[in-house]
Write an enzyme that holds these catalytic residues in place. Structure first.
Site, PDB file in Angstrom:
ATOM      1  N   HIS A 235       0.837  -1.212   0.000  1.00  0.00           N
ATOM      2  CA  HIS A 235       0.000   0.000   0.000  1.00  0.00           C
ATOM      3  C   HIS A 235       0.868   1.257   0.000  1.00  0.00           C
ATOM      4  O   HIS A 235       0.627   2.196  -0.753  1.00  0.00           O
ATOM      5  CB  HIS A 235      -0.888   0.057   1.259  1.00  0.00           C
TER       6      HIS A 235
ATOM      7  N   LYS B 161     -18.453  -5.832   8.215  1.00  0.00           N
ATOM      8  CA  LYS B 161     -17.132  -6.448   8.378  1.00  0.00           C
ATOM      9  C   LYS B 161     -16.383  -5.732   9.484  1.00  0.00           C
ATOM     10  O   LYS B 161     -15.997  -4.579   9.334  1.00  0.00           O
ATOM     11  CB  LYS B 161     -16.329  -6.316   7.062  1.00  0.00           C
TER      12      LYS B 161
ATOM     13  N   ARG C 133      -1.712  -6.529  -8.167  1.00  0.00           N
ATOM     14  CA  ARG C 133      -0.632  -7.491  -7.906  1.00  0.00           C
ATOM     15  C   ARG C 133      -0.656  -8.641  -8.886  1.00  0.00           C
ATOM     16  O   ARG C 133       0.370  -9.106  -9.338  1.00  0.00           O
ATOM     17  CB  ARG C 133      -0.781  -8.071  -6.485  1.00  0.00           C
TER      18      ARG C 133
ATOM     19  N   SER D 222      -2.758  -7.899   3.073  1.00  0.00           N
ATOM     20  CA  SER D 222      -3.151  -7.664   4.469  1.00  0.00           C
ATOM     21  C   SER D 222      -3.700  -8.938   5.090  1.00  0.00           C
ATOM     22  O   SER D 222      -3.490  -9.201   6.274  1.00  0.00           O
ATOM     23  CB  SER D 222      -4.212  -6.561   4.556  1.00  0.00           C
TER      24      SER D 222
END
Ligand code: ADP
Length: 153
Positions: A18, A42, A91, A129
Site C-alpha cells: 500500500h 465487516k 498485484r 493484508s
C-alpha cells in the site's frame, strides 16, 4: 485544476505494498486521500482507530497525503472530496479480474471518475493484508511486510 485521487481500502493493516502505491501515485496526482472504507458488516481484525493511527504515522511527512474514513460507495465519497480519480494497486491476474468488475461498474454509475491502476513492484506482489493478519494472529513476525516506520506487536 488540482488532481485529487482517492486510494480506498481496508488497510487492515497497511502494508509495504500500500505504502509503495501511494508514494508512486504522488507522481501522478497533486493530492491523494487514503480512504479507509468502514463496512458495518465487516468488523475487521485491527480496530479502525488503530488502522487510522498507523496510516497517519506512515504518511506524517507527506503533506500531499490525507487520511480519511468513509462509508458507502467509493464514488460518492470521491464526489464529496472532489476527487476525479480512484487509485488502485494491481498485484496479480486475480486482482485485475476483481478490479475490472468494480472499475467498469463504477464507470457506469459515476462517469466522471477514472480508476487508475499502478502495478505492484514484484517484491511486494505477494504481500496481502489478509496473510499479514494470519501471521499476526498466530504470533509470527510481520515486520518484513509492514512499513519500516511502524511497530506492530
Ligand atoms: P480492499 O479491502 O479494497 O481489498 P486493501 O486494503 O486490501 O483493500 O487494498 C487496497 C488497495 O491496495 C487495493 O487496490 C489493492 O489491490 C492494493 N494492494 C494491496 N496490497 C498490495 C500490494 N502488496 N501491492 C500493491 N497494491 C496492493
Amino acid at each position: 485544476m488540482e488532481k485529487i485521487a482517492v486510494f480506498p481500502g481496508s488497510f487492515d493493516p497497511i502494508t509495504r505494498g500500500h505504502e509503495s502505491i501511494v508514494h508512486r501515485g504522488l507522481s501522478l496526482f497533486d493530492r491523494i486521500i487514503v480512504a479507509l472504507g468502514e463496512n458495518p458488516d465487516k468488523k475487521g481484525y485491527f480496530p479502525i482507530d488503530q488502522r487510522i493511527k498507523w496510516l497517519e504515522e506512515v504518511f506524517q511527512n507527506e503533506k500531499r497525503v490525507q487520511i480519511k474514513v468513509y462509508h458507502g460507495l467509493t464514488v460518492n465519497f470521491c464526489n464529496e472530496v472532489n476527487a476525479s480519480y480512484i487509485l488502485r494497486g494491481l498485484r496479480t491476474a486475480a486482482d485485475f479480474e476483481f478490479e475490472r468488475g468494480i472499475g467498469q461498474m463504477n464507470k457506469v454509475i459515476a462517469p466522471s471518475v477514472e480508476t487508475v491502476f499502478i502495478l505492484s513492484y514484484p517484491e511486494y506482489s505477494a504481500i496481502s493484508s489478509s496473510i499479514v493478519r494470519d501471521i499476526h494472529r498466530h504470533g509470527g513476525d510481520i515486520s518484513a511486510f509492514i512499513p519500516t516506520s511502524l511497530k506492530i506487536s
